[in-house]
Design a protein around this motif. Structure first.
Motif, short mmCIF file in Angstrom:
data_model
loop_
_atom_site.label_atom_id
_atom_site.label_comp_id
_atom_site.label_asym_id
_atom_site.label_seq_id
_atom_site.Cartn_x
_atom_site.Cartn_y
_atom_site.Cartn_z
N UNK A 306 0.83 -1.21 0.00
CA UNK A 306 0.00 0.00 0.00
C UNK A 306 0.87 1.26 0.00
N UNK A 307 1.99 1.20 0.71
CA UNK A 307 2.91 2.33 0.73
C UNK A 307 3.46 2.60 -0.67
N UNK A 308 3.80 1.53 -1.37
CA UNK A 308 4.28 1.65 -2.75
C UNK A 308 3.18 2.23 -3.64
N UNK A 309 1.93 1.75 -3.45
CA UNK A 309 0.80 2.21 -4.25
C UNK A 309 0.56 3.71 -4.05
N UNK A 310 0.53 4.14 -2.80
CA UNK A 310 0.29 5.54 -2.51
C UNK A 310 1.40 6.41 -3.08
N UNK A 311 2.64 5.98 -2.91
CA UNK A 311 3.78 6.73 -3.43
C UNK A 311 3.69 6.90 -4.95
N UNK A 312 3.40 5.81 -5.64
CA UNK A 312 3.32 5.83 -7.10
C UNK A 312 2.22 6.76 -7.59
N UNK A 313 1.02 6.61 -7.02
CA UNK A 313 -0.12 7.39 -7.47
C UNK A 313 0.02 8.88 -7.11
N UNK A 314 0.59 9.15 -5.95
CA UNK A 314 0.73 10.53 -5.52
C UNK A 314 1.77 11.27 -6.36
N UNK A 315 2.90 10.64 -6.59
CA UNK A 315 3.96 11.29 -7.35
C UNK A 315 3.53 11.52 -8.81
N UNK A 316 2.65 10.62 -9.31
CA UNK A 316 2.19 10.77 -10.70
C UNK A 316 1.36 12.04 -10.87
N UNK A 317 0.84 12.57 -9.78
CA UNK A 317 0.01 13.77 -9.86
C UNK A 317 0.83 15.06 -9.83
N UNK A 318 2.11 14.94 -9.51
CA UNK A 318 2.97 16.12 -9.44
C UNK A 318 3.74 16.29 -10.74
N UNK A 319 4.23 17.47 -10.93
CA UNK A 319 5.10 17.74 -12.08
C UNK A 319 6.33 16.83 -12.00
N UNK A 320 6.69 16.24 -13.13
CA UNK A 320 7.81 15.29 -13.14
C UNK A 320 9.12 15.96 -12.73
N UNK A 321 9.18 17.26 -12.86
CA UNK A 321 10.40 17.96 -12.49
C UNK A 321 10.43 18.36 -11.00
#
Length: 808
Positions: A306-321
């Motif tokens: 779940x920690x991996x899932x949250x990290x992946x989905x949350x970071x995808x919402x931010x600017x890649x830079x």
């Protein structure tokens, strides 16, 4: 969100208090399902009265859906967790607290954590993150954090894990402070990444006990070498696979030896792959965050996935830079939760606590009063992560620095109550030393943990409404207990005394005390209650007599509450007679002064009578009731102690025209009489061989009430099952054994020596092993009494003990 939407899909909870049996409840799509092969207890006799609908359902299931071993033969859908818990437990139970998952999280905790928030706006969180991360990045935190991760990778590369010895890994060995487990929870890597303080040592998969046994998730490990080899292999394989995979999977289906280690796995993964996981290991928190951000996910996954899932989905919402502060992302999520939490409404049942600010007798008071907090200095991490007092004890033991023979009971209880039992709205009285009250406050927050606060990491917000210096000895002869935190709610009137110490003129509202209140904790019949109250009201003087443990002293004060119809100790005094107690102590006499002379001093009874008389003379029939409780009344020389007032205590002599001069009175002194609003309750132990018969003159003035043991009564059984959380089968066995023992004692030495039920009342609360606690009571309390009863006959002691040697 609806309540149904908040319930996790396919989540399994276990009934905590079914002792050595197993009952499971599956929560699926808003439904509560008692699973096939769950153990179902025989319904308790009180069940039909407490909750008739659950009782009927329990009886219905017992006729067609339970096998000879009390196991369900099919899944049963029920209306609520309480319905499932009550039917499985055989008595009315609060399902929100009794069902818990493998991590110790209760159904109530999990659901309430979801229900108290609205859905989160992602842009709002982004703004929160940006605004707050500067506070950390502008100090040395980030560089120290990254250095900590690099230091860990350097000391423990994955290749080293593959050759790590058992002693280098686990807690409990002679050199445990150098172990990886200790470094992760208590040592150099404690604050790197996320805290894993709390829970038991089982979270590491394997640890050593004080008797040199190795324990895993399922208990003692028989072949330690084989277990360790496979556990270490699966741990390394899992960490290696996680470094390359981009999909989630149910960890324990592939790596079964790692079951129960999610908290540790999450921390290890964060240390090895800080960009892949969030530094949060709490499964309820992770699910909560995923839901509140409206991310799709599989909520049957363990914490590390779940920690991996949250990290992946949350970071995808931010600017890649976006440059993320790895260590601050999880921290900011936690803070964001806190900042959006609505205020909790106060609980109606306010409790009262006495508290020492700091560990040095109140030395931290100035700091606490300025910060408007209370803090507990245990240094064992986040107390909110512990699911039981036994886990607190285990971590304290591992921390070291304590006497190995010490039970740590007070320290364990203080930590547990501070985090779990204290409520918003509760009242805290701050003390310094044994007799000084320094403040009164109102609890304004739930338990909080912030490692950045150092010594104040574990704390609660408190509004200090009164500050000053008050001497406890002006309202009571006793002293404060030395514990840092004590719940004083159960001590009737004590909080009122402290309140009046701060505000002498305060008018405290009445606490209604009814017959039902009395009979809930005093185990006598309804008719006997009516008889005693009638006698006390008419006779004014009664003596409760009986053998050890029948509840004489406990009952005495409550009889006055019942007569007054309110729970108020203000006008009740208690004294214990002994061979040296005298008229001068009780009524009046000359006492030495500091300058070597003597002066006439009034005794306890004289002072109480004076207060009662003034009230009676002003208010007559509306005067308050006053009472003196004389414990062990037959231990004193009664003719000597009462002297000339023996006549005045009679109920028909409570008149002004019966007044007389006392022994030490002068001609000018006002004559003495006892008013009609003064009551005397004495207690007498019928098993004390050293006592002479009570003076016949005193017998004529008192009504004598015999009290018997309550074993076998419905009140005793219900109290032990409902309040002490004991299995009814054990309580029934206990009652039967002591009924048999008391019959034996009666035959051999007389009824006045039977053993009462009070030896067991409230002795099993906060107890992890009730059979062990019973053996302690038997060995150190019951047996010494039997040795005294049969002091010249060891065979009779052995025979008596056999009757109560309950085999569990």
């Amino acid at each position: 969100m609806s309540k149904k939407e908040l319930v996790t899909l396919g989540r399994v909870f276990y009934l905590k208090n079914n002792m050595n049996t197993t009952s499971t409840m599956r929560v699926s799509d808003g439904k509560f399902i008692l699973e096939k092969e769950s153990y179902i207890n025989t319904p308790n006799p009180t069940f039909i009265k407490d909750n008739n609908s659950y009782y009927r359902k329990s009886i219905e299931l017992s006729t067609d859906s339970i096998d000879e071993n009390h196991l369900l033969t099919r899944d049963v859908e029920l209306s609520s967790p309480s319905a499932a818990a009550s039917i499985a437990g055989g008595r009315e139970m609060n399902g929100k607290t009794e069902w818990a998952d493998e991590d110790g999280v209760t159904v109530g905790e999990f659901m309430s954590s979801l229900e108290q928030y609205d859905s989160f706006d992602l842009n709002d969180f982004k703004n929160f993150y940006e605004a707050n991360k500067q506070d950390i990045e502008n100090i040395q935190y980030l560089s120290q954090f990254n250095q900590g991760i690099e230091s860990f990778k350097k000391e423990y590369p994955i290749e080293r894990l593959r050759t790590l010895t058992l002693e280098e890994y686990c807690l409990g060995t002679p050199n445990y402070k150098n172990s990886l487990s200790h470094k992760l929870e208590f040592g150099v890597y404690k604050t790197v990444g996320l805290s894993i303080g709390g829970s038991t040592s089982k979270k590491f998969g394997i640890y050593a006990t004080v008797d040199n046994q190795y324990v895993g998730r399922d208990g003692v490990i028989d072949d330690v070498g084989v277990f360790w080899t496979e556990f270490r292999k699966q741990l390394c394989d899992f960490i290696t696979e996680f470094g390359t995979t981009k999909t989630t999977f149910y960890t324990f289906s592939k790596y079964p030896f790692l079951k129960g280690t999610s908290m540790v796995l999450t921390k290890l993964l964060f240390l090895y792959y800080p960009e892949k996981v969030i530094n949060i290991a709490s499964r309820p928190r992770l699910i909560q965050l995923l839901r509140l951000f409206k991310f799709s996910f599989d909520d049957t996954l363990p914490s590390e996935q779940l920690s991996y899932t949250l990290n992946t989905k949350l970071r995808a919402q931010f600017d890649k830079n976006e440059v993320f502060s790895t260590g601050y992302l999880g921290h900011s999520l936690w803070k964001y939760l806190e900042s959006n939490k609505p205020e909790q409404e106060n609980d109606e049942s306010i409790e009262y606590w006495v508290y020492t600010p700091g560990m040095n007798g109140g030395a931290d008071w100035d700091e606490y009063s300025k910060l408007n907090i209370i803090s507990i200095n245990s240094d064992i991490g986040d107390l909110g992560e512990f699911s039981s007092k036994s886990e607190v004890k285990e971590v304290l033991r591992l921390k070291g620095g304590f006497d190995p023979d010490s039970s740590l009971k007070n320290l364990i209880l203080a930590n547990w109550q501070f985090a779990n039992e204290m409520k918003i709205g509760d009242i805290v009285f701050a003390k310094r030393g044994k007799t000084t009250l320094i403040g009164k406050g109102v609890v304004r927050s739930l338990y909080k943990y912030d490692p950045d606060k150092g010594d104040y990491a574990s704390y609660r917000d408190v509004e200090w409404v009164d500050k000053g210096m008050w001497d406890l000895s002006t309202v009571t002869e006793g002293a404060f207990v030395l514990k840092q935190l004590t719940n004083i709610s159960k001590y009737e009137g004590y909080a009122n005394k402290l309140e009046k110490l701060i505000h002498p003129n305060i008018i405290i509202s009445k606490n209604e005390y009814t017959k039902e209140t009395f009979l809930k904790k005093v185990f006598i019949s309804d008719q006997k209650y009516e008889d005693i109250i009638s006698l006390l009201d008419r006779k004014k003087n009664i003596i409760l007599q009986g053998s050890p443990g029948v509840g004489k002293t406990f009952m005495a004060k409550r009889l006055m509450f019942a007569l007054m119809k309110e729970e108020d100790e203000t006008n009740i005094e208690t004294v214990q007679f002994h061979q040296s107690y005298s008229y001068e102590d009780f009524i009046q006499g000359y006492r030495p002064t500091d300058d070597g002379s003597f002066e006439l001093k009034d005794g306890l009874f004289y002072r109480l009578v004076t207060r009662a008389r003034k009230d009676f003379e002003v208010n007559k029939e509306n005067a308050k009731m006053y009472c003196i409780i004389i414990d062990e009344i037959n231990r004193g020389n009664l003719s000597k102690i009462f002297g000339e007032i023996m006549m005045l205590i009679e109920s028909d002599k409570r008149l002004h025209n019966w007044k007389l001069s006392l022994t030490y009175s002068s001609e000018d002194d006002e004559k003495f009489y006892i008013p009609d609003n003064l009551y005397i309750i004495g207690t007498m132990n019928t098993a004390d061989r050293s006592l002479a018969m009570v003076d016949y003159a005193l017998r004529r003035r008192f009504a004598f009430i015999d009290l018997d043991p309550a074993f076998g009564t419905s009140q005793f059984t219900n109290y032990m099952v409902e309040e002490s959380k004991l299995p009814k089968e054990f309580v029934d066995k206990l009652s039967k054994s002591y009924i048999n023992l008391n019959e034996y004692i009666t035959q051999k030495i007389g009824k006045g020596f039977v053993i009462g039920h009070s030896y067991f009342i409230d002795q099993f609360k906060d107890c992890e092993d009730y059979s062990l606690r019973y053996k302690e009571i038997l060995k150190y309390e019951i047996k010494p009494l039997l040795d005294e009863y049969f002091f010249s006959d060891k065979d009779k002691v052995s025979e008596a003990l056999l009757l109560v040697n309950i085999d569990n």
